[in-house]
Design an enzyme around this catalytic site. Structure first.
Site, PDB file in Angstrom:
ATOM      1  CG  ASN A  35      -1.739   1.196   1.421  1.00  8.73           C
ATOM      2  OD1 ASN A  35      -1.833   2.014   0.500  1.00  8.73           O
ATOM      3  ND2 ASN A  35      -2.366   1.330   2.589  1.00  8.73           N
ATOM      4  CD1 TRP A  36       3.486   0.818  -2.847  1.00 10.95           C
ATOM      5  CD2 TRP A  36       3.642   1.971  -4.762  1.00 10.95           C
ATOM      6  NE1 TRP A  36       4.155   0.038  -3.756  1.00 10.95           N
ATOM      7  CE2 TRP A  36       4.274   0.726  -4.940  1.00 10.95           C
ATOM      8  CE3 TRP A  36       3.619   2.871  -5.835  1.00 10.95           C
ATOM      9  CZ2 TRP A  36       4.873   0.353  -6.139  1.00 10.95           C
ATOM     10  CZ3 TRP A  36       4.213   2.499  -7.027  1.00 10.95           C
ATOM     11  CH2 TRP A  36       4.836   1.250  -7.177  1.00 10.95           C
ATOM     12  CE  LYS A  37      -0.323   3.351   4.639  1.00 10.13           C
ATOM     13  NZ  LYS A  37      -0.268   3.483   6.087  1.00 10.13           N
ATOM     14  CG  HIS A  75      -5.946   1.921   5.202  1.00 10.23           C
ATOM     15  ND1 HIS A  75      -5.549   2.916   6.071  1.00 10.23           N
ATOM     16  CD2 HIS A  75      -4.897   1.072   5.088  1.00 10.23           C
ATOM     17  CE1 HIS A  75      -4.303   2.661   6.467  1.00 10.23           C
ATOM     18  NE2 HIS A  75      -3.890   1.545   5.880  1.00 10.23           N
ATOM     19  CD  GLU A 119      -3.155   5.611   6.602  1.00 14.23           C
ATOM     20  OE1 GLU A 119      -3.100   5.627   5.360  1.00 14.23           O
ATOM     21  OE2 GLU A 119      -2.252   5.109   7.318  1.00 14.23           O
ATOM     22  CD  GLU A 175      -3.558  -2.388   7.380  1.00 14.31           C
ATOM     23  OE1 GLU A 175      -2.483  -2.671   6.866  1.00 14.31           O
ATOM     24  OE2 GLU A 175      -4.155  -1.311   7.185  1.00 14.31           O
ATOM     25  N   GLY A 231       2.322   2.472  10.789  1.00 14.38           N
ATOM     26  CA  GLY A 231       3.287   3.553  10.614  1.00 14.38           C
ATOM     27  C   GLY A 231       3.964   3.981  11.904  1.00 14.38           C
ATOM     28  CB  SER A 262       5.060  -1.518  12.208  1.00 12.01           C
ATOM     29  OG  SER A 262       4.684  -0.167  12.372  1.00 12.01           O
ATOM     30  N   GLY A 293       2.762  -1.073   4.340  1.00  9.93           N
ATOM     31  CA  GLY A 293       2.805   0.355   4.020  1.00  9.93           C
ATOM     32  C   GLY A 293       4.243   0.793   3.784  1.00  9.93           C
ATOM     33  N   GLY A 294       4.845   1.382   4.809  1.00  8.09           N
ATOM     34  CA  GLY A 294       6.191   1.966   4.708  1.00  8.09           C
ATOM     35  C   GLY A 294       7.206   1.072   4.019  1.00  8.09           C
TER      36      GLY A 294
HETATM   37  P1  PGA Z   1       2.703   0.394   7.717  1.00  8.48           P
HETATM   38  O1  PGA Z   1       1.243   0.603   7.073  1.00  8.48           O
HETATM   39  O2  PGA Z   1       3.252  -0.895   7.177  1.00  8.48           O
HETATM   40  O3  PGA Z   1       3.488   1.594   7.275  1.00  8.48           O
HETATM   41  O4  PGA Z   1       2.506   0.346   9.205  1.00  8.48           O
HETATM   42  C1  PGA Z   1       0.386  -0.493   6.847  1.00  8.48           C
HETATM   43  C2  PGA Z   1      -0.904   0.002   6.243  1.00  8.48           C
HETATM   44  O5  PGA Z   1      -1.387   1.071   6.629  1.00  8.48           O
HETATM   45  O6  PGA Z   1      -1.481  -0.657   5.362  1.00  8.48           O
END
Ligand code: PGA
Length: 253
Positions: free
Chosen positions: A9-11, A98, A100, A170, A176, A216, A237-238
């Site tokens: 997930n590149w956001k 998600h 977010e 999640e 993050g 994470s 994500g990251g």
């Molecule tokens: P993260 O994000 O790996 O940076 O914690 C995961 C996500 O939000 O899908």
């Protein structure tokens, strides 16, 4: 059908050039280095989907995902993107719910219910995200929060449609933050999610559903998480923004 999946997930990250470089690196490294049967899903931002789609075209192991879609098919919804549009540029998966999106864009269970329906109607596979906040965990509300998110946002789909759904657990406190759920914490929740699926659908559906962990996840903790019996992969994500880290996670099965 239950699969091993690692989705990136590149956001809201990467310029067009950087995105092109990242996808080429991932595709080549997967080809050269990965010898397990994990399905890799790349979820870049909307403007890059069509190009990334061309780069990965014909690759069975790397598929395209989007980070969101609108619940309506078309019409006067300035700034929005429909499931049909995604489908038309080669998208196979779409992340929905998600945290977010729930937090910053006020997406509630009712909207998510409609988005899941819209995605399935266009033949997309939803990656449906659920998770509790730290406060909710500390108040022992984790299971009831997850149960509500599943029931209200997802469990309205038919048995047949449910076969195409992927779930991602999640925990919001792990996204993050560098704080990963321990493999025991994650396994406990994944087993609970499977129980809920068995209750609403049946034991077969529960066994066949792919349930990803996200929050994470990195090359240092992926192997331990993926070794848990109810964890089928990760939503990253990251660490998905660096090809080396992402591919090392894919190799962690
Ligand atoms: P993260 O994000 O790996 O940076 O914690 C995961 C996500 O939000 O899908």
């Amino acid at each position: 059908m239950r699969k091993k999946i690692v989705a990136g997930n590149w956001k809201m990250n990467k310029t067009f050039e950087e995105a092109q470089a990242l996808v080429s690196e991932v595709v080549n490294m997967v080809k050269d280095e990965v010898n397990n049967d994990a399905q890799v899903v790349l979820c870049p931002s909307f403007p890059y989907l069509a190009t990334v789609s061309k780069t990965i075209d014909g690759n069975q192991n790397v598929l395209l995902g989007a980070q969101n879609c609108h619940q309506n098919e078309s019409g006067a919804y300035t700034g929005e993107v429909s499931a049909a549009m995604l489908q038309s540029v080669g998208v196979k998966y779409v992340i929905l719910g998600h945290s977010e999106r729930r937090q910053y864009f006020y997406e509630d269970d009712q909207v998510l219910e409609a988005k899941v329906k819209a995605a399935l109607k266009q033949g997309l596979q939803p990656i449906f995200c659920i998770g509790e906040s730290l406060e909710q965990r500390e108040q022992d509300l984790t299971f009831s929060i997850l149960e509500t998110q599943l029931k209200e946002g997802l469990f309205h789909v038919s048995n047949e449609e449910f076969e195409r759904v992927v779930i991602a657990y999640e925990p919001i406190w792990a996204i993050g933050t560098g704080k990963t759920a321990s493999s025991q914490q994650a396994q406990e929740v994944h087993a609970f999610i499977r129980e809920q699926i068995a209750r609403h659908y049946d034991a077969e559906a529960a066994q066949n559903t792919t349930i990803l962990y996200g929050g994470s996840c990195n090359p240092g903790n992926a192997a331990e998480l993926f070794a848990c019996p109810d964890i089928d992969g990760g939503l990253i994500g990251g660490a998905s923004l660096k090809s080396r880290d992402f591919v090392d996670i894919i190799k962690s099965f």
